[in-house]
Design an enzyme around this catalytic site. Sequence first.
Site, mmCIF file in Angstrom:
data_model
loop_
_atom_site.group_PDB
_atom_site.id
_atom_site.type_symbol
_atom_site.label_atom_id
_atom_site.label_comp_id
_atom_site.label_asym_id
_atom_site.label_seq_id
_atom_site.Cartn_x
_atom_site.Cartn_y
_atom_site.Cartn_z
ATOM 1 N N ASP A 13 0.968 0.599 -3.132
ATOM 2 C CA ASP A 13 2.195 0.485 -2.325
ATOM 3 C C ASP A 13 3.465 0.511 -3.169
ATOM 4 O OD1 ASP A 13 0.536 0.250 -0.122
ATOM 5 O OD2 ASP A 13 0.480 -1.937 -0.257
ATOM 6 N N GLU A 14 3.438 1.213 -4.286
ATOM 7 C CA GLU A 14 4.612 1.279 -5.162
ATOM 8 C C GLU A 14 5.686 2.198 -4.591
ATOM 9 O OE1 GLU A 14 1.505 1.990 -6.145
ATOM 10 O OE2 GLU A 14 0.913 0.629 -7.746
ATOM 11 N N LYS A 16 4.562 5.683 -3.669
ATOM 12 C CA LYS A 16 4.078 7.008 -4.080
ATOM 13 C C LYS A 16 4.430 8.080 -3.050
ATOM 14 C CE LYS A 16 -0.033 5.141 -4.354
ATOM 15 N NZ LYS A 16 0.272 3.704 -4.243
ATOM 16 N N LYS A 18 6.825 8.255 -0.847
ATOM 17 C CA LYS A 18 8.246 8.604 -0.856
ATOM 18 C C LYS A 18 8.558 9.581 -1.999
ATOM 19 C CE LYS A 18 12.660 7.380 -2.342
ATOM 20 N NZ LYS A 18 13.929 6.680 -2.333
ATOM 21 N N GLY A 40 -1.806 4.035 2.552
ATOM 22 C CA GLY A 40 -0.743 4.213 3.543
ATOM 23 C C GLY A 40 0.486 4.635 2.765
ATOM 24 N N HIS A 41 0.848 5.896 2.852
ATOM 25 C CA HIS A 41 1.975 6.431 2.066
ATOM 26 C C HIS A 41 3.132 6.722 3.015
ATOM 27 C CE1 HIS A 41 -0.902 7.803 -1.387
ATOM 28 N NE2 HIS A 41 -0.950 6.516 -1.145
ATOM 29 N N THR A 129 -9.455 -3.063 3.311
ATOM 30 C CA THR A 129 -8.731 -2.571 4.489
ATOM 31 C C THR A 129 -9.706 -2.304 5.638
ATOM 32 O OG1 THR A 129 -8.954 -0.293 3.740
ATOM 33 C CG2 THR A 129 -6.961 -1.451 3.052
ATOM 34 N N GLN A 222 -3.651 4.101 -4.029
ATOM 35 C CA GLN A 222 -3.818 2.756 -4.612
ATOM 36 C C GLN A 222 -3.027 2.650 -5.924
ATOM 37 O OE1 GLN A 222 -7.139 4.326 -3.420
ATOM 38 N NE2 GLN A 222 -6.175 3.638 -1.563
ATOM 39 N N GLY A 300 -0.758 -3.831 8.055
ATOM 40 C CA GLY A 300 0.290 -4.734 8.522
ATOM 41 C C GLY A 300 0.238 -6.115 7.885
ATOM 42 N N ARG A 301 -0.714 -6.335 6.966
ATOM 43 C CA ARG A 301 -0.822 -7.671 6.347
ATOM 44 C C ARG A 301 0.388 -7.951 5.444
ATOM 45 N NH1 ARG A 301 -6.488 -7.223 3.314
ATOM 46 N NH2 ARG A 301 -5.691 -5.128 3.010
ATOM 47 N N ASP A 331 16.621 -1.826 -5.176
ATOM 48 C CA ASP A 331 17.564 -2.431 -4.223
ATOM 49 C C ASP A 331 17.095 -3.795 -3.714
ATOM 50 O OD1 ASP A 331 15.599 -0.554 -3.049
ATOM 51 O OD2 ASP A 331 16.323 -1.341 -1.134
ATOM 52 N N SER A 409 14.644 4.343 -7.578
ATOM 53 C CA SER A 409 14.687 4.453 -6.123
ATOM 54 C C SER A 409 15.426 3.245 -5.562
ATOM 55 C CB SER A 409 13.265 4.528 -5.584
ATOM 56 O OG SER A 409 13.270 4.548 -4.184
ATOM 57 N N VAL A 410 16.378 3.519 -4.656
ATOM 58 C CA VAL A 410 17.236 2.429 -4.164
ATOM 59 C C VAL A 410 17.185 2.268 -2.648
ATOM 60 C CG1 VAL A 410 18.792 2.459 -6.150
ATOM 61 C CG2 VAL A 410 19.252 3.992 -4.228
HETATM 62 P P1 GDP Z 1 2.697 3.920 -1.316
HETATM 63 O O1 GDP Z 1 1.399 3.462 -0.769
HETATM 64 O O2 GDP Z 1 2.762 3.826 -2.798
HETATM 65 O O3 GDP Z 1 3.091 5.299 -0.824
HETATM 66 O O4 GDP Z 1 3.799 2.914 -0.761
HETATM 67 P P2 GDP Z 1 3.911 2.363 0.761
HETATM 68 O O5 GDP Z 1 4.484 3.427 1.599
HETATM 69 O O6 GDP Z 1 2.657 1.735 1.198
HETATM 70 O O7 GDP Z 1 4.910 1.150 0.538
HETATM 71 C C1 GDP Z 1 6.184 1.340 0.031
HETATM 72 C C2 GDP Z 1 7.191 0.817 1.072
HETATM 73 O O8 GDP Z 1 8.449 0.690 0.474
HETATM 74 C C3 GDP Z 1 7.373 1.768 2.252
HETATM 75 O O9 GDP Z 1 7.679 1.022 3.388
HETATM 76 C C4 GDP Z 1 8.559 2.608 1.804
HETATM 77 O O10 GDP Z 1 9.286 3.147 2.905
HETATM 78 C C5 GDP Z 1 9.379 1.588 1.075
HETATM 79 N N1 GDP Z 1 10.182 2.095 -0.048
HETATM 80 C C6 GDP Z 1 9.895 3.077 -0.928
HETATM 81 N N2 GDP Z 1 10.842 3.154 -1.885
HETATM 82 C C7 GDP Z 1 11.757 2.209 -1.587
HETATM 83 C C8 GDP Z 1 12.950 1.760 -2.212
HETATM 84 O O11 GDP Z 1 13.373 2.249 -3.258
HETATM 85 N N3 GDP Z 1 13.609 0.720 -1.617
HETATM 86 C C9 GDP Z 1 13.173 0.117 -0.480
HETATM 87 N N4 GDP Z 1 13.866 -0.887 0.023
HETATM 88 N N5 GDP Z 1 12.031 0.510 0.133
HETATM 89 C C10 GDP Z 1 11.337 1.523 -0.421
HETATM 90 P P1 IMO Z 2 -1.838 2.843 -1.246
HETATM 91 O O1 IMO Z 2 -2.338 4.231 -1.587
HETATM 92 C C1 IMO Z 2 -2.440 -1.448 -1.543
HETATM 93 C C2 IMO Z 2 -6.586 -2.879 -1.563
HETATM 94 C C3 IMO Z 2 -7.048 -3.683 -0.373
HETATM 95 C C4 IMO Z 2 -8.076 -4.587 -1.033
HETATM 96 C C5 IMO Z 2 -8.709 -3.657 -2.072
HETATM 97 C C6 IMO Z 2 -9.996 -3.003 -1.589
HETATM 98 O O2 IMO Z 2 -1.119 2.758 0.037
HETATM 99 O O3 IMO Z 2 -1.102 2.263 -2.396
HETATM 100 P P2 IMO Z 2 -10.579 -1.082 0.139
HETATM 101 O O4 IMO Z 2 -10.171 -0.862 1.561
HETATM 102 O O5 IMO Z 2 -10.196 0.017 -0.774
HETATM 103 O O6 IMO Z 2 -12.019 -1.437 0.019
HETATM 104 O O7 IMO Z 2 -9.781 -2.399 -0.327
HETATM 105 O O8 IMO Z 2 -7.754 -2.651 -2.337
HETATM 106 N N1 IMO Z 2 -6.014 -1.561 -1.231
HETATM 107 C C7 IMO Z 2 -4.709 -1.273 -1.276
HETATM 108 N N2 IMO Z 2 -3.640 -2.060 -1.548
HETATM 109 N N3 IMO Z 2 -2.266 -0.127 -1.318
HETATM 110 C C8 IMO Z 2 -3.320 0.673 -1.083
HETATM 111 O O9 IMO Z 2 -3.195 2.028 -1.020
HETATM 112 C C9 IMO Z 2 -4.617 0.100 -1.002
HETATM 113 N N4 IMO Z 2 -5.845 0.586 -0.773
HETATM 114 C C10 IMO Z 2 -6.694 -0.433 -0.923
HETATM 115 O O10 IMO Z 2 -5.993 -4.414 0.190
HETATM 116 O O11 IMO Z 2 -7.427 -5.616 -1.734
HETATM 117 MG MG MG Z 3 0.690 2.133 0.689
#
Ligand code: GDP
Ligand code: IMO
Ligand code: MG
Length: 420
Positions: A13-14, A16, A18, A40-41, A129, A222, A300-301, A331, A409-410
């Site tokens: 969830d860094e 990626k 975006k 979830g991207h 998940t 991940q 949603g956790r 930001d 990213s801001v």
């Molecule tokens: P991913 O799994 O690495 O693609 O990341 P996720 O989409 O799961 O989670 C990143 C969350 O942060 C999403 O809700 C994005 O819309 C949001 N996001 C991404 N970059 C930024 C940023 O620079 N600032 C803020 N406030 N939100 C961001």
């Molecule tokens: P993105 O690509 C954050 C975590 C789960 C759990 C562990 C194992 O959006 O960054 P799994 O369903 O793979 O057996 O779960 O890994 N996890 C993630 N955490 N972002 C993800 O993907 C994740 N995919 C799995 O929460 O701790």
């Molecule tokens: Mg994600």
Amino acid sequence: MKIDILLGLQWGDEGKGKIVDALSPDYDVVARFQGGPNAGHTIEFNNMKYVLHLIPSGIFHEGKTNVIGNGVVLDPVVFKKEVESLNLGLDKIRERLRISYKTHLILPTHRILDAAHESSLGASKIGSTLRGIGPAYTDKTSRNGMRVGDILKENFREIYDTHVREHLRMLKSYDFAFNLSDYEAEWFDGIEYLKQFTIINSEYLIDSSLREGKHILAEGAQGTMLDIDFGTYPFVTSSNTVAAGACTGLGIAPSRTGEVFGIFKAYCTRVGSGPFPTELNDDNGQLMRDRGNEYGSTTGRPRRCGWLDLPALKYAIMINGVTRLFMMKADVLSGFREIKVCTSYSANGREITEIPYHLDEIEKVNYKTLPGWNCEISECKKFGELPPELESYISFIENETGVPVTIVSVGPDRSATIYR
Ligand code: GDP
Ligand code: IMO
Ligand code: MG
């Protein structure tokens, strides 16, 4: 031409999605190499927000080819819902997407096995998940998997039934109630839907694209600390999320890889169980969660939040050979009077800067404190417009890691991206 790899350096969830979307204009092909609908991207532009689970994040750009690689595990139910949710129309997605014959399928019983296993673990559950990821990869490595290419076989139903019989036998060992039939009906519907897409030996597409001088971006899911080998095992996912995973997950020779873009948040989050040395169970952690909207894109956790962990970041940079760093969600830290960064841990009475095998040996986390900034930065468009305190935070990370930060990213929108 070489293939660039973009991946997460923390616990997922860094941001990626975006950044892959933002960089897509520079690439011809965007390819997912591992993971499945546990990912979830999120992508935001034109006041719309989309969450991708299986489809690569280049899908919104015309003229780009998106590949679901052999290293991915695909659930046809999630896939169909995802295609329908994108407002692009089936034809455009069919035109832009290619799926590997060798991508493994997540069966309905994989999801049930995942849930049954998690519930049997009680307090020591992984926090999966529950998308069936672990059982699907288990079947892959034990050579019992079903692949996308199999859906075209005449005896597909027979092969499916054999697998399900085996899964039902395994499920008997759990005291777990389930209903297979509803999801199974949707699943077969998803399989028919999948047949409309172009299924290929994607390793050949990657090879010919490279020969034609095309630019390819491999999109990770991940993060490094969730990698099956190098993450905080057993609290990890079931695939290789690291750069090497792009080679096996797409059929790329290591000599053909180019830049490795490492994405990290200006702080840390983790969803699910497992060690998290810099976790904050206080007001600062809550502030990060609120300001960063830190709730899982897939489940949603609420995400656990904490300060940046430099030993973990350096470890991830080492394992992946990161050539450029992208700092996300800067930001979110606006308004914090002080920013803390973990620079070492104390374990067994000693200060250490390496990630210990036994993470529970960490007794204390040692921080360096830097000044915060008290202004909004979401509207900044250039690096020079950022507050000096954020610039020093970035310089500190660059000095510590030896890798340049070339994107900051801001905000969540595609446009809130500062290139250096
Ligand atoms: P991913 O799994 O690495 O693609 O990341 P996720 O989409 O799961 O989670 C990143 C969350 O942060 C999403 O809700 C994005 O819309 C949001 N996001 C991404 N970059 C930024 C940023 O620079 N600032 C803020 N406030 N939100 C961001
Ligand atoms: P993105 O690509 C954050 C975590 C789960 C759990 C562990 C194992 O959006 O960054 P799994 O369903 O793979 O057996 O779960 O890994 N996890 C993630 N955490 N972002 C993800 O993907 C994740 N995919 C799995 O929460 O701790
Ligand atoms: Mg994600």
